[in-house]
Design an enzyme around this catalytic site. Structure first.
Site, short mmCIF file in Angstrom:
data_model
loop_
_atom_site.label_atom_id
_atom_site.label_comp_id
_atom_site.label_asym_id
_atom_site.label_seq_id
_atom_site.Cartn_x
_atom_site.Cartn_y
_atom_site.Cartn_z
N SER A 1 0.85 -0.98 0.07
CA SER A 1 -0.13 -0.02 -0.03
C SER A 1 0.69 1.13 0.00
CB SER A 1 -0.89 0.10 1.15
OG SER A 1 -1.43 1.34 1.72
N TYR B 1 -2.74 -1.12 10.24
CA TYR B 1 -2.48 -1.19 8.85
C TYR B 1 -1.20 -0.71 8.30
CZ TYR B 1 -4.09 -0.93 4.10
OH TYR B 1 -4.45 -1.20 2.52
P1 NAP Z 1 -10.99 -5.42 0.72
O1 NAP Z 1 -12.43 -5.48 1.18
O2 NAP Z 1 -9.86 -5.04 1.88
O3 NAP Z 1 -10.74 -6.85 0.40
C1 NAP Z 1 -10.17 -7.71 1.23
C2 NAP Z 1 -10.34 -9.10 0.93
O4 NAP Z 1 -9.65 -9.70 1.92
C3 NAP Z 1 -11.66 -9.54 1.16
O5 NAP Z 1 -12.26 -10.29 0.08
C4 NAP Z 1 -12.07 -10.11 2.42
O6 NAP Z 1 -12.97 -11.10 2.69
C5 NAP Z 1 -10.55 -10.78 2.24
N1 NAP Z 1 -9.91 -11.46 3.65
C6 NAP Z 1 -10.14 -10.86 4.83
N2 NAP Z 1 -9.76 -11.54 5.76
C7 NAP Z 1 -9.47 -12.75 5.22
C8 NAP Z 1 -8.80 -14.09 5.73
N3 NAP Z 1 -8.58 -14.07 7.26
N4 NAP Z 1 -8.67 -15.04 4.63
C9 NAP Z 1 -9.22 -14.90 3.60
N5 NAP Z 1 -9.48 -13.63 2.92
C10 NAP Z 1 -9.63 -12.68 4.09
O7 NAP Z 1 -10.87 -4.52 -0.56
P2 NAP Z 1 -9.69 -4.01 -1.18
O8 NAP Z 1 -9.75 -2.51 -1.28
O9 NAP Z 1 -9.74 -4.73 -2.78
O10 NAP Z 1 -8.40 -4.73 -0.80
C11 NAP Z 1 -7.57 -5.74 -1.18
C12 NAP Z 1 -5.99 -5.57 -0.81
O11 NAP Z 1 -5.69 -4.00 -1.38
C13 NAP Z 1 -6.05 -5.51 0.43
O12 NAP Z 1 -4.98 -6.00 0.95
C14 NAP Z 1 -5.81 -3.89 0.89
O13 NAP Z 1 -5.24 -3.87 2.22
C15 NAP Z 1 -5.11 -3.39 -0.25
N6 NAP Z 1 -5.19 -2.07 -0.61
C16 NAP Z 1 -6.40 -1.48 -0.75
C17 NAP Z 1 -6.40 -0.04 -1.07
C18 NAP Z 1 -7.45 0.68 -1.47
O14 NAP Z 1 -7.53 1.85 -1.48
N7 NAP Z 1 -8.54 0.04 -1.52
C19 NAP Z 1 -5.06 0.59 -1.20
C20 NAP Z 1 -3.86 -0.19 -0.87
C21 NAP Z 1 -3.75 -1.58 -0.60
P3 NAP Z 1 -14.43 -10.54 3.34
O15 NAP Z 1 -14.73 -9.34 2.52
O16 NAP Z 1 -15.19 -11.85 2.92
O17 NAP Z 1 -13.83 -10.20 4.59
C1 GCO Z 2 -7.09 4.86 4.72
C2 GCO Z 2 -7.27 4.03 3.64
C3 GCO Z 2 -5.83 3.60 3.05
C4 GCO Z 2 -6.03 2.80 1.90
C5 GCO Z 2 -4.75 2.52 1.20
C6 GCO Z 2 -4.00 3.64 0.75
O1 GCO Z 2 -7.71 4.65 5.60
O2 GCO Z 2 -6.31 5.57 4.75
O3 GCO Z 2 -8.10 3.05 3.94
O4 GCO Z 2 -5.27 3.04 4.27
O5 GCO Z 2 -6.64 1.45 2.36
O6 GCO Z 2 -3.94 1.61 1.92
O7 GCO Z 2 -3.21 3.22 -0.24
#
Ligand code: NAP
Ligand code: GCO
Length: 265
Positions: free
Chosen positions: A146, A159
């Site tokens: 991230s 996080y």
């Molecule tokens: P998200 O809702 O955070 O997706 C996470 C997924 O992981 C969900 O499908 C969740 O399932 C699953 N999960 C959680 N705990 C688990 C476990 N113990 N075993 C198996 N699966 C599990 O949505 P997202 O934003 O698409 O995030 C995906 C990844 O990108 C994450 O690692 C997040 O930290 C990272 N990320 C997101 C952003 C952003 O801005 N969205 C930015 C940087 C990084 P359930 O929904 O069924 O709980």
């Molecule tokens: C927040 C956001 C971020 C995103 C992502 C940013 O609360 O600042 O959720 O943490 O998930 O990681 O890259």
């Protein structure tokens, strides 16, 4: 041929937590590139919705339920994949959670839970998958980091700790496994429009304005923006890329920041 560089035909990919958001976008893009895709989650309804999403795209997917923090469940899950689909050659450690709680109000258990899913689980799943990659002298591991691998902010201490650690775990994996032709890299998304960020993006939340002004591209990222970076890191095109965190962030990490309007000269 240039297109062959991104052809994943014959490869088996596992995307953890891939039933929606970034993980689903990655899973679909890898399937379109020819990979046999496996998607894991802990929620039956979301696994069903994932199968429906793939069906709408005319693509096949193998879905399975296991908790990435459980070594026993991960072992059973990978055994099932190896039996039903084949050995995993592309692992996307995408599963993750976030808890937005000020440090003084956060229970230590909350902190540990975020680290378990976001930092320890990628180790657990990678340790289970890598022996086969070493044996075959080939593999791709993509850890979902991230921009919080570089920055902290208030309320996301767990996080940011996890994602910062995952950046260095990615580099440590590289040091131990690159000699076996295993490329381990990370992707560092900026602010992406998914369910995870909905609470700070929708209903006029002020954080939305901050993201829009701090991101030089002037928009939230889409899951597909991240998926295309994952295709590069999953393909032959990245065979000499190792220990790299590829930030997909619209330039936010490049931007010290400015007051809206002053710099628009
Ligand atoms: P998200 O809702 O955070 O997706 C996470 C997924 O992981 C969900 O499908 C969740 O399932 C699953 N999960 C959680 N705990 C688990 C476990 N113990 N075993 C198996 N699966 C599990 O949505 P997202 O934003 O698409 O995030 C995906 C990844 O990108 C994450 O690692 C997040 O930290 C990272 N990320 C997101 C952003 C952003 O801005 N969205 C930015 C940087 C990084 P359930 O929904 O069924 O709980
Ligand atoms: C927040 C956001 C971020 C995103 C992502 C940013 O609360 O600042 O959720 O943490 O998930 O990681 O890259």
């Amino acid at each position: 041929m240039m297109k062959d560089l991104f052809d994943l035909t014959g490869k088996v990919a596992l995307v953890t937590g891939g039933t929606h958001g970034i993980g689903l976008a990655i899973a679909i893009v890898l399937a379109r590139a020819g990979a046999g895709v496996c998607v894991n989650d802990i929620n039956d309804d979301k696994l069903k919705a994932c199968r429906e999403a793939f069906a709408r795209e005319g693509l096949n997917v193998f879905t399975l339920k296991f908790d990435v923090t459980s070594q026993d469940e991960v072992d059973s899950g990978i055994l099932l994949i190896e039996r039903e689909v084949g050995a995993v050659s592309i692992l996307v450690n995408n599963a993750g959670i976030i808890k937005r709680i000020p440090i003084l109000e956060m229970e230590v258990g909350d902190y540990r839970q975020v680290l378990d899913v976001d930092l320890v689980a990628p180790l657990i799943v990678s340790k289970r998958v890598v022996p086969g990659m070493i044996e075959r002298r080939e593999g791709k591991i993509i850890n979902m980091c991230s921009m919080m691998s570089e920055y902290g902010r208030n309320t996301v201490s767990a996080y940011a700790s996890a994602k910062g650690g995952l950046k260095l775990l990615t580099r440590a994996m590289t040091c131990e496994w690159a000699k076996y032709n295993i490329q381990v890299n990370g992707i560092g998304p900026g602010y992406i429009a998914t369910a995870q960020t909905a609470p700070i993006r929708e209903n006029g939340h002020p954080f939305n304005d901050l993201v829009m002004t701090r991101t030089p591209a002037g928009r939230w990222g889409e899951p597909e923006d991240v998926a295309h970076a994952a295709l590069f890191l999953a393909s032959k095109a990245s065979n000499f890329v190792n220990g790299h965190i590829l930030y997909v962030d619209g330039g936010i990490l490049a931007n010290f920041g400015y007051v809206k309007g002053e710099n628009d000269l």
